[in-house]
Design an enzyme around this catalytic site. Sequence first.
Site, mmCIF file in Angstrom:
data_model
loop_
_atom_site.group_PDB
_atom_site.id
_atom_site.type_symbol
_atom_site.label_atom_id
_atom_site.label_comp_id
_atom_site.label_asym_id
_atom_site.label_seq_id
_atom_site.Cartn_x
_atom_site.Cartn_y
_atom_site.Cartn_z
ATOM 1 C CG ASP A 151 23.632 29.251 78.201
ATOM 2 O OD1 ASP A 151 24.046 28.147 78.633
ATOM 3 O OD2 ASP A 151 23.300 29.420 77.015
ATOM 4 N NE ARG A 204 18.591 30.281 72.069
ATOM 5 C CZ ARG A 204 19.645 29.673 72.605
ATOM 6 N NH1 ARG A 204 20.018 28.467 72.154
ATOM 7 N NH2 ARG A 204 20.345 30.251 73.560
#
EC number: 2.3.3.9
Length: 540
Positions: free
Chosen positions: A442, A161
């Site tokens: 996160d 990603r």
Amino acid sequence: MVAGVQIHTKVAQDAQSEILTDGAVAFLAALHRTFESTRQSLLAARDDAQRRFDSGVPLDFPPETAHIRAEPSWHCAPPGPGLEDRRVEITGPTDRKMVINALNSGAKTFMADFEDSSAPTFANMIVGQVNLRDAINRQIDFSSSGKQYKLSENPAVLLVRPRGWHLDETRVTVDNTPISGSLFDFGLYFYTNAHELIKRGSGPFFYLPKMEHYLEARLWNDVFLFSQSYIGIPHNTIRATVLIETLPAAFQMEEILFELRNHSAGLNCGRWDYIFSAIKKRRADRSAVLPDRKDVTMTVPFMDAYVRLLIQTCHRRKVAAMGGMSAQIPIKDDPKANEVAMEKVRADKLREVTAGHDGTWIAHPLINQIARKVFDENMLGPNQYHVRREDVKVAAADLLSSNVAGKITEDGIRSNVSVALAYCGAWIGGNGCIPVSYLMEDAATAEIARVQLWQWVKYSSRIDTGEQITAPYVDRIIAEQAPGVQKIAPSVKDDHLKIATKYLMDQVRQQWPSEFLTSDLMPYLTMADGVEDKWHRSVL
């Protein structure tokens, strides 16, 4: 060095010399010169769209693409090698130990993350590229503190990603302009590894984050076509899974698949970012105020509608509909609490597999066994593309439902403050994912915390006792929570906590919340790498 390209930092010199070869840098420059103007126009279009939402124009399915949604005959590409069965995917940053443990975890795939679980220091970005190259070439084994870390014979399939379209790589400029973080991460990984991946029977596979419009998917598809031609591999070799993690993208799932159809590996429910986006995009809508974060579950109406539409859309087009993240991590010192947490994981995964998802995400290797067992018992084939969900009828109003049961509590405010302070402090120090209260936090969860605090102050919300939430009220909670942050996140330094505290106090006083905390705080990482950041305004 390639003309017009400057690397402005001496950080991680060994890794730079290995990865930033003249050929790789020339490729990055070609990507930038070909696609940067389009990227900038699409980012400007996001601002225009937000102004329309603020003026009261509701989000809806685009009328100009109704023919794409109505046409039943088009389908996406078949799965890339190793992507037929994705029942459990583990995700995490690209440090060497994490890469080995994730690839050895028993999960079917590993999404190596340069985005929300990585703080983009230049060392993290470049050394991460070295680690992935070494993993692909089976040269990643190492020892630390007397412990051996060795790649297994059959590691998970690797997906990567890159950062989202909105982020710049400020330490590298082409013609005096920062290169896109997306193109930097994608370009280095692709140029360095695509041929080797193909030779080994796999391929260059990606996750694409934070898109808000099908034209942004078209840009990625153009990048893929250009890149495959540039290095001389067949078109349609790349596969990419798109995270549907912004509210506008939920209205354009068909179009996003259509744009990427020859490279598509499906869609993923990016649940935490989706909640963040729902608050941010509807920032001018008083009726969109949400309760405590713990009450905004996957079963509330607007989240349930998004999930059902995603599964139906993907299976109609014969690609994977991936479920979301279970952020729980094992609680080793409290068996009873651990069983409660793991039961939440089981229930979440059972909801996903019975809804028709083809796989799910986990954040910790020890969760693999739980998730795998649920999917093995309930998904007997490699995927569930045959579960068409023709019963699903989702209207725009369903995706915008404000029917969310729950309350705003002082505990919810304290939790948001602690998560935002801990995460922002850790991020400035170069760490992009941290465990807080046995959840792996996160950027996405920190973003929910930040914009919820802003939303509650903006609309003078009241907690369940009747007390009004004001900026001074939040200041008091911040002052009370800040001293405990380093107990839950010991790596956070005092000066970074001070920056995070001031940032959060400033954010709840803004007319509108900032687009991304990562963009706001990026100047600190740029300066820490010895580079003057001329491109981002300082937020403090």
